[in-house]
Scaffold this motif. Structure first.
Motif, PDB file in Angstrom:
ATOM      1  N   THR A 176      42.921  22.868  73.432  1.00 35.62           N
ATOM      2  CA  THR A 176      42.674  23.750  71.833  1.00 35.62           C
ATOM      3  C   THR A 176      41.445  23.005  71.882  1.00 35.62           C
ATOM      4  OG1 THR A 176      45.159  23.519  72.239  1.00 35.62           O
ATOM      5  CG2 THR A 176      44.184  23.924  70.061  1.00 35.62           C
ATOM      6  N   GLN A 177      40.809  23.456  71.157  1.00 36.65           N
ATOM      7  CA  GLN A 177      39.572  23.410  70.363  1.00 36.65           C
ATOM      8  C   GLN A 177      39.217  23.858  68.418  1.00 36.65           C
ATOM      9  OE1 GLN A 177      36.454  25.152  72.554  1.00 36.65           O
ATOM     10  NE2 GLN A 177      36.011  22.673  73.784  1.00 36.65           N
ATOM     11  N   GLY A 178      39.161  23.179  67.722  1.00 40.76           N
ATOM     12  CA  GLY A 178      38.583  23.947  66.607  1.00 40.76           C
ATOM     13  C   GLY A 178      37.932  22.558  65.810  1.00 40.76           C
ATOM     14  N   GLN A 179      37.162  23.673  65.119  1.00 41.97           N
ATOM     15  CA  GLN A 179      35.863  22.453  64.032  1.00 41.97           C
ATOM     16  C   GLN A 179      35.972  23.376  62.069  1.00 41.97           C
ATOM     17  OE1 GLN A 179      32.389  22.276  65.830  1.00 41.97           O
ATOM     18  NE2 GLN A 179      31.065  22.534  64.007  1.00 41.97           N
ATOM     19  N   THR A 180      36.668  22.498  61.350  1.00 41.90           N
ATOM     20  CA  THR A 180      36.024  22.600  59.903  1.00 41.90           C
ATOM     21  C   THR A 180      35.017  21.909  59.650  1.00 41.90           C
ATOM     22  OG1 THR A 180      37.802  21.130  59.857  1.00 41.90           O
ATOM     23  CG2 THR A 180      38.903  23.425  60.122  1.00 41.90           C
ATOM     24  N   SER A 181      34.420  22.602  58.367  1.00 35.61           N
ATOM     25  CA  SER A 181      33.314  21.825  58.269  1.00 35.61           C
ATOM     26  C   SER A 181      33.643  22.300  56.042  1.00 35.61           C
ATOM     27  CB  SER A 181      32.405  22.819  58.364  1.00 35.61           C
ATOM     28  OG  SER A 181      31.567  22.213  59.435  1.00 35.61           O
ATOM     29  N   GLY A 182      32.736  21.172  55.757  1.00 38.92           N
ATOM     30  CA  GLY A 182      33.523  21.038  53.682  1.00 38.92           C
ATOM     31  C   GLY A 182      32.403  20.283  53.685  1.00 38.92           C
ATOM     32  N   LEU A 183      33.369  19.872  52.406  1.00 39.59           N
ATOM     33  CA  LEU A 183      32.499  19.136  51.330  1.00 39.59           C
ATOM     34  C   LEU A 183      32.752  17.646  51.333  1.00 39.59           C
ATOM     35  CD1 LEU A 183      33.498  20.132  47.738  1.00 39.59           C
ATOM     36  CD2 LEU A 183      31.492  20.601  48.739  1.00 39.59           C
ATOM     37  N   PHE A 184      33.593  17.229  52.629  1.00 43.95           N
ATOM     38  CA  PHE A 184      33.929  15.964  52.375  1.00 43.95           C
ATOM     39  C   PHE A 184      32.954  15.578  54.370  1.00 43.95           C
ATOM     40  CE2 PHE A 184      36.950  16.501  49.194  1.00 43.95           C
ATOM     41  CZ  PHE A 184      35.875  15.720  48.630  1.00 43.95           C
ATOM     42  N   GLY A 185      32.010  16.374  54.979  1.00 43.44           N
ATOM     43  CA  GLY A 185      32.014  16.312  56.518  1.00 43.44           C
ATOM     44  C   GLY A 185      32.513  17.550  57.177  1.00 43.44           C
ATOM     45  N   THR A 186      32.919  17.267  58.677  1.00 41.59           N
ATOM     46  CA  THR A 186      32.895  17.700  59.723  1.00 41.59           C
ATOM     47  C   THR A 186      34.124  17.368  59.961  1.00 41.59           C
ATOM     48  OG1 THR A 186      30.684  18.335  60.070  1.00 41.59           O
ATOM     49  CG2 THR A 186      32.565  19.252  61.781  1.00 41.59           C
ATOM     50  N   SER A 187      34.956  17.995  60.691  1.00 40.86           N
ATOM     51  CA  SER A 187      36.500  17.779  60.886  1.00 40.86           C
ATOM     52  C   SER A 187      36.186  18.499  62.355  1.00 40.86           C
ATOM     53  CB  SER A 187      37.258  18.019  60.241  1.00 40.86           C
ATOM     54  OG  SER A 187      38.889  17.873  61.307  1.00 40.86           O
ATOM     55  N   GLN A 188      36.759  17.659  63.734  1.00 39.22           N
ATOM     56  CA  GLN A 188      36.209  18.332  65.231  1.00 39.22           C
ATOM     57  C   GLN A 188      37.641  17.785  65.576  1.00 39.22           C
ATOM     58  OE1 GLN A 188      32.700  17.038  66.762  1.00 39.22           O
ATOM     59  NE2 GLN A 188      31.531  19.050  66.220  1.00 39.22           N
ATOM     60  N   ILE A 189      38.746  18.590  66.750  1.00 38.83           N
ATOM     61  CA  ILE A 189      39.284  18.520  67.622  1.00 38.83           C
ATOM     62  C   ILE A 189      39.297  19.199  68.876  1.00 38.83           C
ATOM     63  CG2 ILE A 189      40.912  20.323  66.545  1.00 38.83           C
ATOM     64  CD1 ILE A 189      43.841  18.598  66.577  1.00 38.83           C
ATOM     65  N   GLN A 190      39.313  18.425  69.192  1.00 36.53           N
ATOM     66  CA  GLN A 190      39.805  19.022  71.145  1.00 36.53           C
ATOM     67  C   GLN A 190      40.411  18.309  71.732  1.00 36.53           C
ATOM     68  OE1 GLN A 190      35.801  17.278  72.166  1.00 36.53           O
ATOM     69  NE2 GLN A 190      35.255  19.773  72.608  1.00 36.53           N
ATOM     70  N   ASN A 191      41.082  18.938  72.421  1.00 40.39           N
ATOM     71  CA  ASN A 191      42.546  18.928  73.503  1.00 40.39           C
ATOM     72  C   ASN A 191      42.943  19.905  74.680  1.00 40.39           C
ATOM     73  OD1 ASN A 191      45.337  18.169  74.720  1.00 40.39           O
ATOM     74  ND2 ASN A 191      45.958  19.270  73.566  1.00 40.39           N
ATOM     75  N   SER A 192      42.269  18.825  75.598  1.00 41.54           N
ATOM     76  CA  SER A 192      42.192  20.104  77.358  1.00 41.54           C
ATOM     77  C   SER A 192      42.811  19.174  77.997  1.00 41.54           C
ATOM     78  CB  SER A 192      40.836  19.022  77.583  1.00 41.54           C
ATOM     79  OG  SER A 192      40.470  19.901  78.743  1.00 41.54           O
ATOM     80  N   PHE A 193      43.888  20.097  79.148  1.00 44.44           N
ATOM     81  CA  PHE A 193      44.887  19.409  79.854  1.00 44.44           C
ATOM     82  C   PHE A 193      44.741  20.619  81.378  1.00 44.44           C
ATOM     83  CE2 PHE A 193      47.327  22.827  77.837  1.00 44.44           C
ATOM     84  CZ  PHE A 193      47.968  23.003  79.022  1.00 44.44           C
ATOM     85  N   ALA A 194      44.780  19.325  82.660  1.00 42.55           N
ATOM     86  CA  ALA A 194      45.330  20.063  83.787  1.00 42.55           C
ATOM     87  C   ALA A 194      46.075  19.911  84.320  1.00 42.55           C
ATOM     88  CB  ALA A 194      44.094  20.623  84.387  1.00 42.55           C
ATOM     89  N   ASN A 195      47.025  20.128  85.248  1.00 41.09           N
ATOM     90  CA  ASN A 195      47.891  19.822  85.943  1.00 41.09           C
ATOM     91  C   ASN A 195      48.213  20.647  86.991  1.00 41.09           C
ATOM     92  OD1 ASN A 195      50.145  20.539  84.843  1.00 41.09           O
ATOM     93  ND2 ASN A 195      50.650  19.586  83.302  1.00 41.09           N
ATOM     94  N   ALA A 196      48.861  19.906  88.723  1.00 40.71           N
ATOM     95  CA  ALA A 196      49.398  20.391  89.382  1.00 40.71           C
ATOM     96  C   ALA A 196      49.562  20.013  90.215  1.00 40.71           C
ATOM     97  CB  ALA A 196      48.238  21.078  90.100  1.00 40.71           C
ATOM     98  N   GLY A 197      51.264  20.236  90.764  1.00 38.86           N
ATOM     99  CA  GLY A 197      51.780  19.462  91.366  1.00 38.86           C
ATOM    100  C   GLY A 197      53.079  20.370  92.933  1.00 38.86           C
ATOM    101  N   GLY A 198      53.034  19.535  93.769  1.00 44.26           N
ATOM    102  CA  GLY A 198      54.040  20.432  94.304  1.00 44.26           C
ATOM    103  C   GLY A 198      54.901  19.511  95.564  1.00 44.26           C
ATOM    104  N   SER A 199      55.911  20.234  96.483  1.00 41.97           N
ATOM    105  CA  SER A 199      56.868  19.759  97.722  1.00 41.97           C
ATOM    106  C   SER A 199      56.591  20.297  98.712  1.00 41.97           C
ATOM    107  CB  SER A 199      57.454  19.485  97.088  1.00 41.97           C
ATOM    108  OG  SER A 199      58.716  19.988  96.535  1.00 41.97           O
ATOM    109  N   ALA A 200      56.198  19.634  99.657  1.00 49.33           N
ATOM    110  CA  ALA A 200      56.886  20.467 101.049  1.00 49.33           C
ATOM    111  C   ALA A 200      57.691  19.915 102.087  1.00 49.33           C
ATOM    112  CB  ALA A 200      55.390  21.045 102.122  1.00 49.33           C
ATOM    113  N   PHE A 201      58.715  20.876 102.987  1.00 51.25           N
ATOM    114  CA  PHE A 201      59.063  20.533 104.014  1.00 51.25           C
ATOM    115  C   PHE A 201      59.691  21.084 105.299  1.00 51.25           C
ATOM    116  CE2 PHE A 201      61.466  23.771 101.162  1.00 51.25           C
ATOM    117  CZ  PHE A 201      61.743  24.818 102.377  1.00 51.25           C
TER     118      PHE A 201
END
Length: 106
Positions: free
Chosen positions: A44-69
């Motif tokens: 997830t990424q976002g950026q806004t600019s306004g009178l009071f400066g710039t606001s940024q957000i970043q969120n990144s994820f990755a996961n993997a899993g498993g099982s065997a028998f």
């Protein structure tokens, strides 16, 4: 005498069939194996600019899993990278996400 000959013939037939087809009750069965797994990645990424400066957000994820028998195998990998840079032409954000999950039955 005839009974003995008949019994002898039956014994020979039983022995021959046991040698030909094998004793199925004692045959070893090969085990069945399996595996399961998952892989998931996103950002997830976002950026806004306004009178009071710039606001940024970043969120990144990755996961993997498993099982065997039972002789199966599960190979899982997840990777997530985020970054940002400020330059002559403005601000840039980037995210690289990867998730892999591979299964093999035994």
């Amino acid at each position: 005498m005839k009974v003995a000959v008949v019994l002898l013939c039956l014994a020979l037939v039983a022995t021959a069939s046991a040698q030909r087809f094998g004793n199925r009750r004692f045959q070893r069965r090969r085990p069945v194996g399996g595996a399961n797994g998952f892989g998931n990645a996103g950002s997830t990424q976002g950026q806004t600019s306004g009178l009071f400066g710039t606001s940024q957000i970043q969120n990144s994820f990755a996961n993997a899993g498993g099982s065997a028998f039972g002789g199966g195998a599960s190979f899982n990998r997840a990777n997530s990278n985020v970054g940002q840079s400020t330059g002559l032409f403005g601000n840039r954000q980037f995210a690289n996400n990867q998730a892999t999950s591979n299964q093999f039955g035994g």
